[in-house]
Structures are given as structure tokens and as C-alpha cells.
Design an enzyme around this catalytic site. Sequence first.
Site, PDB file in Angstrom:
ATOM      1  CG  HIS A 165      -5.116   7.695  29.218  1.00 15.07           C
ATOM      2  ND1 HIS A 165      -4.097   7.053  28.533  1.00 15.07           N
ATOM      3  CD2 HIS A 165      -6.124   7.897  28.314  1.00 15.07           C
ATOM      4  CE1 HIS A 165      -4.481   6.887  27.269  1.00 15.07           C
ATOM      5  NE2 HIS A 165      -5.691   7.389  27.115  1.00 15.07           N
ATOM      6  CB  CYS A 259      -0.779   1.837  30.600  1.00 18.39           C
ATOM      7  SG  CYS A 259      -0.862   3.456  31.323  1.00 18.39           S
TER       8      CYS A 259
END
Length: 265
Positions: A165, A259
Site C-alpha cells: 500500500h 493504517c
Amino acid sequence: MKKILVCDPAHFDVSYEINPWMKNQQGLVDKSLARIQWSLLVNALSEVAEIEVMEGVKGLPDMVFTANAGIVIDDIFFVSNFAHTERQLESKYVSKWAETKTELFQNVIQISHIVFEGEGDCLSAAGSYWVGSGFRSSDNVTKFKFGIDNIFFQQLKLVDPRWYHLDTAFCPLSDSTVMWYPPAFCDASKLNIQNSFQNHVILSEEDALAFAANCVVVEQNLFLPNCSDELVSTLTRLDYDVHRFDLSEFLKAGGAAKCLTLYLN
Ligand code: ARG
């Protein structure tokens, strides 16, 4: 004040493998330690930001990573469309939550034609929305542009599955300073980042593997997972207030501080 969305970790676990960090970690999460680690981070964040807490859902162990819930642009909550079936059901619960928050969002839109994993793959700085692709979000996010004309998107291609990511390898600290790990990106993306920011905090491999880029930024405050003392000194010299957290249990799922949070404004 900045508003941040988190998700209660009651149902957090590693129960499947969709990134290299999750390999052989099933059943190894210490749930009570995870709750302590999450609470310490969220308590610290609540000193500088307003925190919204979403309930977790049984059977959706990664829902705790709210950076992937979607992205908020101009009072519109765009709900993610996940790459892996294991996470796809999260969208339904995120939409439900966002639809109750009429004081925060004018509209809630479920992304459908493209794969998009939210702020985990899309961070704004220096006049652009930087979109990560290569592992999760599709290449065409920058064309889709959420139907908004007057904003500028730039694609950054990730090339190493450990940094799957964008927020695992790239963290704008301001419009002029970026903290990042160059080997996670293709050459063209490296060049683009180099040319778009004035100041660069380049992570060592050790700090990049510790997910130091996965850092929550609230003005001068940086909240990051355990990283080297050298990095803390560098950031302190740049006038940042550095807050370090042991997030060992969340690292087993391939996630850390950023996150676990979504910027709502
Ligand atoms: N296990 C989760 C996944 O692979 C971790 C998500 C981490 N989130 C992030 N924004 N990097 O999807």
C-alpha cells in the site's frame, strides 16, 4: 481540529494471508496486547485530534485498518472497493457507518468500477493526490479522479510486495517534506517524488521494514511505529514531535499507525 476515524480492535486478528507480512501469522495475534497497543495510540492521538470510533465486525479482522475504509474529499466519503474478497464485505459496514454521520459527510459514494483501497493508497500533499498502484488499487484511479475535475492525481507505482500500500512507503509530512523509501517504487515514480518535494527524509531499509513510513501526521506531531533512534533524531531536528508506539500485533497483519487511522478532514 483534525478528525480521525479508527475502528475498535475487538475483532482484529490474522485469519488469512493477503500480504507477505501475514504469512505464518495466523493464530499468533495476542488480542489483549493488540487492544493495549491500539488504545495507547488512540489516546495519544486524541490529545491532538478529534477521534471517531467505528465498531468492528466479527469475521472482518482487517476492518481495524480504517485507512482502507475509503477517502474523504470535499465532504464526500468515497467508500473503498477492495482487491481481495476477504475484505470486500467491509465496504458495506463502512457505508452504513458513514451514512449515519450526516454532520460530517454530504454524500457517501461506494466506488465500484475500479479497485481502490482508500487512504492506504491515496494521500494528498503538495497540490496532488498521490495514488499507489501495483498491488491493490488499480492503475486507473488517476483517470477516474472520483468524478472531481479540479483536483490533480498522480500515480506512484509500487514494485515490492512488502510495501503493498502507498502508506507503507510514502508519508508526506507537509507540502514540502516527504518521508519515503525509494526502493518500494518504480524508477519513474521515484523521479516524480524526488522532483515534487523540496525536502526528503529517506528511510533506511531497517526503518522501512519497521513501517516507519506508516506514520500519522497531525501538524507537527508524528505518530509512528517503533523505528530507529536515528530517524527520531532526524525528525526531531526538523522540528517534529515524534511519538513512537509498539504496534507489534498489527505488524503481523502488515499494518501500523497510519493504517489504523483515516483522516476525515
Ligand atoms: N491485512 C491488511 C491488508 O492486507 C492490512 C492493511 C494495512 N493497511 C494499510 N493502509 N496499509 O489489507
